[in-house]
Design an enzyme around this catalytic site. Structure first.
Site, short mmCIF file in Angstrom:
data_model
loop_
_atom_site.label_atom_id
_atom_site.label_comp_id
_atom_site.label_asym_id
_atom_site.label_seq_id
_atom_site.Cartn_x
_atom_site.Cartn_y
_atom_site.Cartn_z
N ASP A 141 0.83 -1.20 0.00
CA ASP A 141 0.00 0.00 0.00
C ASP A 141 0.87 1.25 0.00
OD1 ASP A 141 -2.63 1.35 2.16
OD2 ASP A 141 -2.33 1.45 -0.02
N LYS A 144 2.60 3.50 -5.73
CA LYS A 144 2.10 2.45 -6.64
C LYS A 144 3.14 2.02 -7.67
CE LYS A 144 -1.08 3.32 -3.97
NZ LYS A 144 -1.00 2.60 -2.68
N ASP A 169 -3.26 -2.99 -2.49
CA ASP A 169 -4.33 -1.98 -2.49
C ASP A 169 -4.22 -1.13 -3.75
OD1 ASP A 169 -5.29 0.90 -0.48
OD2 ASP A 169 -6.52 -0.53 -1.59
N ASN A 170 -5.32 -0.48 -4.16
CA ASN A 170 -5.33 0.55 -5.20
C ASN A 170 -4.93 0.09 -6.58
OD1 ASN A 170 -3.79 2.09 -2.55
ND2 ASN A 170 -5.83 2.77 -3.19
N GLU A 199 -11.33 4.29 -0.86
CA GLU A 199 -11.78 4.51 0.52
C GLU A 199 -12.62 5.79 0.64
OE1 GLU A 199 -8.67 3.78 -0.37
OE2 GLU A 199 -7.23 5.24 0.34
C1 LIG Z 1 -4.93 10.23 -8.63
C2 LIG Z 1 -5.15 9.71 -7.22
C3 LIG Z 1 -4.39 10.21 -6.15
C4 LIG Z 1 -4.60 9.73 -4.86
C5 LIG Z 1 -5.57 8.76 -4.66
C6 LIG Z 1 -5.82 8.26 -3.32
C7 LIG Z 1 -4.92 7.17 -2.78
C8 LIG Z 1 -5.57 6.11 -2.14
C9 LIG Z 1 -4.78 5.11 -1.55
O1 LIG Z 1 -5.39 4.05 -0.92
C10 LIG Z 1 -3.40 5.16 -1.59
O2 LIG Z 1 -2.70 4.13 -0.99
C11 LIG Z 1 -2.77 6.24 -2.22
C12 LIG Z 1 -1.28 6.37 -2.26
O3 LIG Z 1 -0.75 7.15 -3.04
N1 LIG Z 1 -0.59 5.66 -1.36
C13 LIG Z 1 0.84 5.83 -1.27
C14 LIG Z 1 1.26 5.59 0.16
C15 LIG Z 1 2.35 6.14 0.65
C16 LIG Z 1 2.77 5.89 2.07
O4 LIG Z 1 3.79 4.90 2.10
C17 LIG Z 1 5.07 5.51 2.31
N2 LIG Z 1 5.95 4.98 1.27
C18 LIG Z 1 5.84 5.17 -0.04
N3 LIG Z 1 6.77 4.48 -0.70
C19 LIG Z 1 7.50 3.82 0.23
C20 LIG Z 1 8.61 2.93 0.17
N4 LIG Z 1 9.15 2.58 -1.01
N5 LIG Z 1 9.08 2.42 1.32
C21 LIG Z 1 8.51 2.76 2.49
N6 LIG Z 1 7.47 3.59 2.62
C22 LIG Z 1 6.98 4.13 1.49
C23 LIG Z 1 4.83 7.01 2.22
O5 LIG Z 1 5.72 7.71 3.08
C24 LIG Z 1 3.40 7.12 2.69
O6 LIG Z 1 3.28 7.06 4.10
C25 LIG Z 1 -3.53 7.25 -2.82
C26 LIG Z 1 -6.32 8.27 -5.72
C27 LIG Z 1 -6.13 8.76 -7.01
MG LIG Z 2 -3.98 2.52 -0.44
#
Ligand SMILES: Cc1ccc(Cc2cc(O)c(O)c(C(=O)NC/C=C/[C@H]3O[C@@H](n4cnc5c(N)ncnc54)[C@H](O)[C@@H]3O)c2)cc1
Ligand SMILES: [Mg+2]
Length: 214
Positions: A141, A144, A169-170, A199
């Protein structure tokens, strides 16, 4: 200076939830996201699917990529048998701080280790640092575009065994098209899509469950 959304989410948990009660922490976060501020937690609808897969797998070793504020961490940890090894990776130190407080408020701090760092750096260290040989269950999660490189890293590091379950997820929104193409076309995985919604919205989204076959 203005507080952050994770800080406001933590305040909502401390105000609304009962200390030591994971269900009330989950409800408090879902309420906050529905009535105050949307946040990218897996949420209640997809969270129920996550719950059912975790319960079905009953894993001894669990890895979560992307702790964020710890919502799915609490959902997973509350279902695990005693002695299960659960590690969650988060590279944003501010999110680590909030997540640790939300997990502790739920009384689950002894069930999970929140490790600060990036999945690309930490996955190859799982064996030496945490004594993990393989993961029974992995929840993806995080960003992506990291899903595909990280699943390949799991294979290269020998962290999957016959029957290991990956739940992503997603896969529709924001989407992980390369990851989907890989797990659905690779002979090494048996994949299944669980339709749901982004969500707290009516936008289509879903979870992809992939079982490692060899
Ligand atoms: C266009 C659009 C935009 C947003 C949404 C909505 C939407 C709905 C969702 O359920 C989503 O999960 C997301 C989403 O982008 N999630 C990314 C989540 C990141 C978290 O994880 C952390 N992280 C990111 N890469 C790493 C990595 N390598 N190693 C360790 N931690 C990492 C970050 O520090 C953050 O704590 C977005 C829907 C559509
Ligand atoms: Mg998510």
């Amino acid at each position: 200076t203005r507080s952050t959304r994770p800080q406001r989410m933590l305040k909502a948990v401390q105000k609304k939830a009962t200390k030591g009660d994971p269900e009330s922490v989950i409800s408090a976060i879902d309420y906050f996201c529905k009535h105050s501020e949307w946040a990218m937690n897996v949420g209640d609808e997809k969270g129920s699917i996550l719950d059912s897969v975790v319960t079905e797998v009953n894993p001894s070793t669990v890895l979560e990529l992307g702790t964020y504020c710890g919502y799915s961490t609490v959902r997973i940890a509350r279902l695990l048998s005693p002695g299960t090894k659960f590690i969650t990776l988060e590279f944003n130190p501010a999110n680590v701080t909030i997540a640790r407080q939300i997990i502790a408020y739920a009384g689950l701090q002894d069930k999970v280790t929140v490790v600060e760092g990036s999945s690309g750096d930490l996955i190859p260290q799982m064996k030496e640092r945490f004594g993990i040989t393989t993961f029974d269950f992995i929840f993806l999660d995080h960003w992506k575009d990291r899903y595909l490189p990280d699943i390949k890293l799991f294979e290269e590091c020998g962290l999957l065994r016959k029957g290991s379950v990956l739940l992503a997820d997603n896969v529709i929104c924001p989407g992980a098209p390369e990851y989907l193409e890989y797990v659905r076309n690779s002979p090494r995985y048996e994949s299944r899509y669980y339709p749901a919604h982004l969500e707290y919205t009516k936008v289509e989204d879903g979870l992809e469950k992939s079982v490692f076959l060899e």
